[in-house]
Design a protein around this motif. Structure first.
Motif, mmCIF file in Angstrom:
data_model
loop_
_atom_site.group_PDB
_atom_site.id
_atom_site.type_symbol
_atom_site.label_atom_id
_atom_site.label_comp_id
_atom_site.label_asym_id
_atom_site.label_seq_id
_atom_site.Cartn_x
_atom_site.Cartn_y
_atom_site.Cartn_z
ATOM 1 N N GLY A 59 7.212 11.250 0.369
ATOM 2 C CA GLY A 59 6.325 11.152 -0.567
ATOM 3 C C GLY A 59 6.676 9.883 -1.249
ATOM 4 N N LEU A 60 7.605 9.479 -0.438
ATOM 5 C CA LEU A 60 8.307 8.270 -1.274
ATOM 6 C C LEU A 60 6.508 6.964 -0.073
ATOM 7 N N GLY A 61 6.284 7.131 0.568
ATOM 8 C CA GLY A 61 5.465 6.765 1.725
ATOM 9 C C GLY A 61 4.191 6.815 0.715
ATOM 10 N N VAL A 62 4.072 7.817 0.129
ATOM 11 C CA VAL A 62 2.385 7.814 -0.114
ATOM 12 C C VAL A 62 2.372 7.123 -1.878
ATOM 13 N N LEU A 63 3.113 6.916 -2.596
ATOM 14 C CA LEU A 63 3.411 6.253 -3.433
ATOM 15 C C LEU A 63 3.360 5.104 -3.018
ATOM 16 N N VAL A 64 4.001 4.380 -2.303
ATOM 17 C CA VAL A 64 3.822 2.843 -1.924
ATOM 18 C C VAL A 64 2.404 2.984 -1.372
ATOM 19 N N GLY A 65 2.055 3.763 -0.902
ATOM 20 C CA GLY A 65 0.465 3.427 -0.086
ATOM 21 C C GLY A 65 -0.403 3.334 -1.420
ATOM 22 N N ARG A 66 -0.164 4.291 -2.085
ATOM 23 C CA ARG A 66 -1.118 4.263 -3.235
ATOM 24 C C ARG A 66 -1.735 3.200 -4.239
ATOM 25 N N LEU A 67 0.061 2.901 -4.505
ATOM 26 C CA LEU A 67 0.367 1.473 -5.127
ATOM 27 C C LEU A 67 -0.009 0.325 -4.646
ATOM 28 N N LYS A 68 -0.294 0.335 -4.048
ATOM 29 C CA LYS A 68 -0.823 -1.010 -2.482
ATOM 30 C C LYS A 68 -2.526 -0.387 -3.434
ATOM 31 N N ALA A 69 -2.922 0.555 -3.707
ATOM 32 C CA ALA A 69 -4.235 1.019 -3.453
ATOM 33 C C ALA A 69 -4.668 0.488 -4.694
ATOM 34 N N VAL A 70 -3.550 0.237 -5.732
ATOM 35 C CA VAL A 70 -4.401 -0.106 -7.048
ATOM 36 C C VAL A 70 -4.144 -1.024 -6.934
ATOM 37 N N ARG A 71 -3.055 -1.701 -6.634
ATOM 38 C CA ARG A 71 -2.560 -3.455 -7.021
ATOM 39 C C ARG A 71 -4.519 -3.747 -5.953
ATOM 40 N N MET A 72 -4.865 -3.562 -5.237
ATOM 41 C CA MET A 72 -6.165 -4.023 -4.126
ATOM 42 C C MET A 72 -7.163 -3.732 -5.204
ATOM 43 N N LEU A 73 -7.125 -3.085 -6.393
ATOM 44 C CA LEU A 73 -7.948 -2.849 -7.168
ATOM 45 C C LEU A 73 -7.826 -3.653 -9.109
#
Length: 116
Positions: A59-73
């Motif tokens: 779950g932590l890994g998923v959150l990190v990945g989604r945070l990266k996606a949000v920041r890229m946008l």
């Protein structure tokens, strides 16, 4: 255990509330819910995990990945955590320095509105 998802909007801010346990089996639900919000064009979101009783490394890994996606946008993601055990996972891994963590969804939404 299942992971329940509830999506609502508060003045244009997506608030995704999760309830249950986030582990290797339910982490895809977490990932997909956040991904759908991003795909809908929302760049400001609050991930409300106040009803999450367990969060593992998947779950932590998923959150990190989604945070990266949000920041890229060039978006913003704030996370609401009230369970000390869940918060401890962020502290142990140092992720509390990467994520903006709030104690309530109302505080997180207000901070996003204020541009914090």
């Amino acid at each position: 255990m299942e992971l329940r998802v509830n999506l609502r909007r508060d003045d244009g801010i997506a608030v995704i509330a999760f309830a249950g346990e986030v582990d290797v089996y339910t982490a895809p639900v977490l990932r997909d819910a956040i991904s759908k919000v991003l795909a809908a064009g929302d760049k400001a979101m609050v991930v409300d995990m106040s009803e999450v009783s367990f969060l593992d490394s998947t779950g932590l890994g998923v959150l990190v990945g989604r945070l990266k996606a949000v920041r890229m946008l060039e978006g913003v993601m704030r996370v609401v955590i009230t369970n000390p055990r869940v918060l401890r996972n962020f502290q142990i891994t140092g992720l509390e320095k990467i994520f903006t963590i709030d104690s309530s969804a109302a505080d997180a939404v207000a901070a996003v509105k204020a541009g914090a």
